[in-house]
Each structure stands twice: as structure tokens, then as C-alpha cells.
Design an enzyme around this catalytic site. Structure first.
Site, short mmCIF file in Angstrom:
data_model
loop_
_atom_site.label_atom_id
_atom_site.label_comp_id
_atom_site.label_asym_id
_atom_site.label_seq_id
_atom_site.Cartn_x
_atom_site.Cartn_y
_atom_site.Cartn_z
N TYR A 115 -2.17 9.07 14.67
CA TYR A 115 -1.02 8.20 14.38
C TYR A 115 -0.22 7.93 15.66
CZ TYR A 115 3.68 6.82 13.19
OH TYR A 115 4.88 6.14 13.17
N SER A 131 7.32 5.02 17.90
CA SER A 131 7.68 6.33 17.36
C SER A 131 7.83 7.38 18.45
CB SER A 131 6.56 6.76 16.39
OG SER A 131 6.73 8.12 16.04
N SER A 157 0.84 -1.21 0.00
CA SER A 157 0.00 0.00 0.00
C SER A 157 0.87 1.25 0.00
CB SER A 157 -0.94 0.01 1.20
OG SER A 157 -0.21 -0.10 2.41
N TYR A 171 11.54 5.12 17.33
CA TYR A 171 12.47 5.82 16.44
C TYR A 171 12.19 7.31 16.52
CZ TYR A 171 11.49 1.38 13.92
OH TYR A 171 11.21 0.09 13.55
N LYS A 226 0.30 4.36 18.02
CA LYS A 226 1.56 3.72 18.45
C LYS A 226 1.57 3.54 19.97
CE LYS A 226 3.59 3.08 14.49
NZ LYS A 226 4.02 1.77 14.01
N PHE A 233 7.02 -3.85 11.02
CA PHE A 233 7.08 -2.48 10.49
C PHE A 233 5.76 -2.03 9.87
CE2 PHE A 233 11.53 -4.00 10.02
CZ PHE A 233 12.21 -2.98 10.66
P1 NAD Z 1 6.69 2.73 5.00
O1 NAD Z 1 5.32 3.22 4.71
O2 NAD Z 1 7.76 3.01 4.03
O3 NAD Z 1 6.66 1.14 5.26
C1 NAD Z 1 5.54 0.48 5.76
C2 NAD Z 1 5.30 -0.74 4.90
O4 NAD Z 1 4.16 -1.44 5.42
C3 NAD Z 1 4.97 -0.39 3.45
O5 NAD Z 1 5.71 -1.22 2.57
C4 NAD Z 1 3.48 -0.66 3.34
O6 NAD Z 1 3.12 -1.08 2.03
C5 NAD Z 1 3.29 -1.76 4.36
N1 NAD Z 1 1.95 -1.83 4.94
C6 NAD Z 1 1.17 -0.82 5.38
N2 NAD Z 1 0.00 -1.30 5.84
C7 NAD Z 1 0.05 -2.64 5.71
C8 NAD Z 1 -0.85 -3.69 6.02
N3 NAD Z 1 -2.06 -3.45 6.56
N4 NAD Z 1 -0.48 -4.96 5.75
C9 NAD Z 1 0.74 -5.22 5.20
N5 NAD Z 1 1.62 -4.26 4.88
C10 NAD Z 1 1.28 -2.99 5.14
O7 NAD Z 1 7.08 3.28 6.45
P2 NAD Z 1 8.50 3.29 7.19
O8 NAD Z 1 8.98 4.69 7.22
O9 NAD Z 1 9.35 2.24 6.64
O10 NAD Z 1 8.02 2.94 8.66
C11 NAD Z 1 8.08 1.61 9.15
C12 NAD Z 1 7.54 1.60 10.56
O11 NAD Z 1 8.29 2.49 11.38
C13 NAD Z 1 6.09 2.04 10.68
O12 NAD Z 1 5.48 1.24 11.68
C14 NAD Z 1 6.19 3.46 11.16
O13 NAD Z 1 5.05 3.85 11.89
C15 NAD Z 1 7.41 3.39 12.03
N6 NAD Z 1 8.12 4.66 12.19
C16 NAD Z 1 8.57 5.32 11.08
C17 NAD Z 1 9.24 6.54 11.24
C18 NAD Z 1 9.73 7.31 10.05
O14 NAD Z 1 10.03 8.50 10.21
N7 NAD Z 1 9.85 6.71 8.86
C19 NAD Z 1 9.47 7.05 12.53
C20 NAD Z 1 8.99 6.34 13.63
C21 NAD Z 1 8.32 5.15 13.44
C1 WQD Z 2 10.89 17.65 10.58
C2 WQD Z 2 10.95 19.16 10.76
C3 WQD Z 2 8.87 20.27 10.30
C4 WQD Z 2 8.62 19.44 6.05
C5 WQD Z 2 7.52 12.88 11.70
C6 WQD Z 2 6.41 12.21 12.46
C7 WQD Z 2 7.00 11.32 13.52
C8 WQD Z 2 8.01 10.34 12.95
C9 WQD Z 2 9.05 11.06 12.19
C10 WQD Z 2 6.77 8.39 12.29
C11 WQD Z 2 9.70 19.72 11.44
C12 WQD Z 2 9.94 20.68 9.31
C13 WQD Z 2 9.03 19.49 7.38
C14 WQD Z 2 8.70 20.60 5.28
C15 WQD Z 2 9.59 21.78 7.17
N1 WQD Z 2 7.38 9.47 11.99
N2 WQD Z 2 9.49 20.65 7.91
N3 WQD Z 2 9.18 21.75 5.86
O1 WQD Z 2 7.39 15.99 12.08
O2 WQD Z 2 9.61 15.60 13.24
O3 WQD Z 2 8.24 13.69 12.59
O4 WQD Z 2 8.42 11.89 11.19
O5 WQD Z 2 6.64 7.90 13.36
O6 WQD Z 2 5.92 10.63 14.07
O7 WQD Z 2 5.63 13.21 13.08
O8 WQD Z 2 9.36 14.98 10.83
O9 WQD Z 2 10.36 15.30 8.63
O10 WQD Z 2 7.92 15.88 8.94
O11 WQD Z 2 9.65 17.32 9.99
O12 WQD Z 2 9.98 22.84 7.65
O13 WQD Z 2 8.31 20.63 4.09
O14 WQD Z 2 10.97 19.76 9.46
O15 WQD Z 2 8.08 21.36 10.64
O16 WQD Z 2 10.10 20.76 12.27
P1 WQD Z 2 8.59 15.18 12.23
P2 WQD Z 2 9.30 15.81 9.50
#
Ligand code: NAD
Ligand code: WQD
Length: 356
Positions: free
Chosen positions: A158, A134, A43, A186, A162, A90
Site C-alpha cells: 500500500y 500517505s 467498493s 495525510y 502511494k 481519493f
Molecule cells: P475510503 O476507502 O473510505 O474511500 C475510498 C473511496 O474510493 C471509496 O468510496 C471506494 O469505494 C472508492 N474506490 C476504491 N477503488 C475505486 C476504484 N477503482 N474506482 C472508483 N472508486 C474506487 O478511504 P479514505 O479513508 O476515504 O481514503 C481516501 C484516500 O486517502 C485514499 O487514497 C487513501 O489511500 C488516502 N489516505 C487515507 C488515510 C486514512 O487513514 N484514511 C491516510 C492517508 C491516506
Molecule cells: C494507530 C496505532 C496501532 C488498532 C494507518 C496506515 C497509514 C494511514 C493511516 C492510509 C498503531 C494501534 C491499532 C488496534 C492498536 N492510512 N492499534 N489496536 O497504522 O498509524 O496508519 O492509517 O494511508 O498508511 O498504516 O493507523 O489506526 O491502524 O493504528 O493498538 O486495534 O494504533 O498499532 O500504533 P496506522 P492505525
């Protein structure tokens, strides 16, 4: 058929293994001799990613299943077929903005997906899980490095999803002592695999800073909007704790080694402990790419906080994990992926995309 033995895991089920962090984790596990089984509904990803994972690792993923983790019957069939030792979970929806418009979808996928997985694991005698949590669950908890005892104050569906998953996992571990769960909170994972083959490829306009900056550097977007120049920070822009995706997945490999340490739920921050402002990221990216990053300061983004930085002392003390890569490394690797894949994974078959 399945088991969750006392030794280190050798067969690992990776949900969301085609996603940004999951795909890098697959490479890391294949590189270290694990048998890797992937489930993903694509997705927010494409099957092409897994072809690239195999190309980098020089090994095949053991099996790939296109399924939704909430599909209990399909998930159960995967556990029937493979002798899974541990799971890296993930798969989730991750866009904060979309979660405010689509709270039901976010709770259903993130919390419902986790309970469906726990059910399948329990039915098949698999009790070791590494969960993707997160930093967003800290919400507006305050300034200074945050440790894991900081009370959660999630401010959007969101982040709440978590936090709810962690509550569920705590309850499951308290009542079913055979379970060990490591929840990794993370902070801001960014960057890309050094090969330039894997990276972050958001659909449409990026929500997050570094992919946006990458597209501006590449000329795909004209200007970066800096959300807020009046925060009480060094330069007025918001401060975050950026973490290289390769360091992030190394921590997951270490987590697998530590799943046998003690039963129960254990929560760890994954961050560097040092903060970078939006302007720091722009400067570092300009250096890495040799390109100017046109930007303009606009109003704050609703829900953003001034500063989110990890106290990552616990994971350093318990596992000896510390990130080895700095912001310049993150920008360099992100830029390499952007340059080599100007349209991301476009061109390969893609599914319709997550709800937005
Ligand atoms: P991503 O969207 O790139 O990867 C998630 C994957 O899960 C995708 O390949 C998507 O297709 C798959 N997916 C989604 N819903 C699904 C479902 N119902 N069944 C099977 N597959 C499904 O995201 P990411 O950045 O790789 O994040 C991975 C994990 O880490 C997530 O749980 C996210 O919440 C968490 N996380 C990400 C960040 C970040 O900044 N990227 C920060 C903190 C936590
Ligand atoms: C970083 C900084 C924005 C875009 C998010 C999720 C968090 C976690 C990590 C999943 C902020 C600024 C951004 C832009 C900008 N993900 N910004 N211009 O918001 O710290 O965290 O990703 O778990 O849950 O909330 O990350 O990369 O969106 O923003 O100025 O076009 O950059 O305001 O200060 P964020 P981000």
C-alpha cells in the site's frame, strides 16, 4: 468541452467521493459553492453516503457516476460531459494488511487508477490534481517530526503504491509543464462530520485504532487489543499524529485555491505536528463517550513503527493551514457518529466490499 482555466476551479471531480475522506470533502466543496462531480465504484462505500452529503450541504452533487477509475472509457465519458477544472483523487484501496496479501490488486487500483485518471485528464485538457498520499510512505524513517524531505522507506505494498504514484506524478509534471499536482501526505485522519451523519464505517473488523475504539465504546466489540506496550515512547504504546477529517478536507479546499500558484508537483504533509499514544486515544475516547474502553496490551502488530508525527510547517507557511481541532474534538465527533449510526451505514444498499 473541458478546460483547465487560469482562475480558481469551480467544477471539481472527486474520485472516491463516497468514501470516508471524500464524502467530507464533498460537503466542504458544496458548502463553498463548488460544483461537485463524484465518481466511485462503491467498493468501500455506499450511495447512501452521497444522500447524506446533500442533506448536510442543502445542495445537490452535480452528478454521480458509479464506475471504476481504471475504466478508461467510462472515465473519459465523464470528462466529455462536464467541464472539469480540477480533480481531487481519493479513490484507492487503503488497507495496509490486505495490501500484503493482494499486492497486484493494490498496485493495479492505486497506481493503475492514477495513470488512467491522468490519461483522461490529459486527453481533456484538465491539468490540476490534488492527490491523496500517505504518511505510510515514510515507513520506519525514524523518530521526531518528519518533514517532506525525509526519504521514503515504504514497508508494504500500500505504502509503496502511494510512493510510486508520487514518482509518476513527479515525472508527468517534469515532462508536461501544463500540469500542477499537489500531493497531500495525510498522517492519521479520524473523527467525523459534526452532524453525526457522516463518518468512518469500516467493513468487518476495523483495521484502524479509532473506529475500533468506537465499536468497543459502543459495546459492539468486547475489548481493544493494544498492539505493543514496549515501544520506546512515553507510555510504551505507539505514537501517531491524529488529524480531524474536517481539518483534512479544509486543507483540500485550500489546495484548490493554490493549484494556480506554480506548475509542477508539490508535496505537503497534513498533520498536527503533535503525537498521541494509543493510551492517549483510549483516555480521550473514554472522556468523550463517558464509557470505559476495556483494553489489553498484546504483542506489536507486524510492520508498525514506534512513532509517526508530521512536521507540517510547509503547509502552514505556504497556505496558512493549521488544524483547528484536537484529539478531544476527534473523539467527540467520532462518538456522535457511532452513537447515531450504531451499525454504520448498514441497512443501506452495500456492494460486496473491497478485496480483503
Ligand atoms: P475510503 O476507502 O473510505 O474511500 C475510498 C473511496 O474510493 C471509496 O468510496 C471506494 O469505494 C472508492 N474506490 C476504491 N477503488 C475505486 C476504484 N477503482 N474506482 C472508483 N472508486 C474506487 O478511504 P479514505 O479513508 O476515504 O481514503 C481516501 C484516500 O486517502 C485514499 O487514497 C487513501 O489511500 C488516502 N489516505 C487515507 C488515510 C486514512 O487513514 N484514511 C491516510 C492517508 C491516506
Ligand atoms: C494507530 C496505532 C496501532 C488498532 C494507518 C496506515 C497509514 C494511514 C493511516 C492510509 C498503531 C494501534 C491499532 C488496534 C492498536 N492510512 N492499534 N489496536 O497504522 O498509524 O496508519 O492509517 O494511508 O498508511 O498504516 O493507523 O489506526 O491502524 O493504528 O493498538 O486495534 O494504533 O498499532 O500504533 P496506522 P492505525
Amino acid at each position: 468541452m473541458t478546460r483547465s482555466g487560469p482562475g480558481p476551479p469551480s467544477t471539481v471531480l472527486v474520485t472516491g467521493g463516497a468514501g470516508f475522506i471524500g464524502s467530507h470533502a464533498c460537503v466542504e466543496l458544496l458548502d463553498h459553492g463548488y460544483e461537485v462531480i463524484v465518481v466511485d465504484d462503491y467498493s468501500n462505500s455506499t450511495p447512501e453516503v452521497l444522500t447524506r452529503v446533500e442533506r448536510i450541504a442543502g445542495r445537490f452533487v452535480g452528478a454521480v457516476y458509479e464506475l471504476d477509475v481504471r475504466d478508461r472509457r467510462a472515465l473519459s465519458a465523464v470528462f466529455d460531459r462536464h467541464s472539469v477544472d480540477a480533480v481531487l483523487h481519493f479513490a484507492a484501496l487503503k488497507a495496509v494488511g490486505a495490501s500484503t496479501r493482494l499486492p497486484v490488486e493494490y498496485y493495479d487500483t492505486n497506481v493503475g487508477g492514477t495513470t488512467a485518471l491522468l490519461r483522461a485528464m490529459r486527453e481533456h485538457g484538465v491539468h490540476r490534481l490534488v492527490f491523496s498520499s500517505s504518511c505510510s510512505l515514510y515507513g520506519d524513517a525514524g523518530r521526531g517530526p518528519l518533514d517532506e524531505r525525509t526519504p521514503a522507506r515504504p514497508t508494504n505494498p500500500y505504502a509503496t503504491s502511494k510512493w510510486l504514484c508520487e514518482r509518476v506524478l513527479a515525472d508527468v509534471c517534469a515532462r508536461l509543464p501544463e500540469f500542477t499536482v499537489l500531493s497531500l501526505r495525510y498522517f492519521n485522519p479520524v473523527g467525523a462530520h459534526p452532524s453525526g451523519l457522516l463518518g468512518e464505517d469500516p467493513r468487518g473488523e476495523p483495521d484502524n485504532l479509532m473506529p475500533y475504539v468506537a465499536q468497543v465504546a459502543a459495546g459492539r466489540r468486547e475489548v481493544l487489543r493494544v498492539f505493543g506496550g514496549d515501544y520506546p515512547t512515553r507510555d510504551g504504546t505507539a505514537v501517531r499524529d491524529y488529524l480531524h477529517v474536517m481539518d483534512t478536507v479544509e486543507a483540500h479546499r485550500l489546495a484548490l485555491d493554490h493549484l494556480g500558484d506554480a506548475p509542477g508537483l508539490h508535496v505537503y504533509n497534513l498533520g498536527s505536528g503533535s503525537g498521541s499514544s494509543v493510551l492517549d486515544v483510549i483516555d480521550a475516547y473514554a472522556r468523550a463517550s463517558g464509557r470505559a474502553i476495556p483494553h489489553e496490551v498484546v504483542g506489536r502488530r507486524p510492520g508498525d513503527v514506534a512513532e509517526l508525527v508530521a512536521d507540517a510547517g510547509a503547509v502552514a507557511a505556504d497556505w496558512g493551514w493549521r488544524p483547528g481541532r484536537d484529539l478531544d474534538d476527534m473523539c467527540r465527533d467520532s462518538w456522535r457518529f457511532q452513537r447515531l449510526n450504531p451499525q454504520g451505514y448498514a441497512g443501506s444498499a452495500r456492494r460486496p466490499g473491497p478485496p480483503r
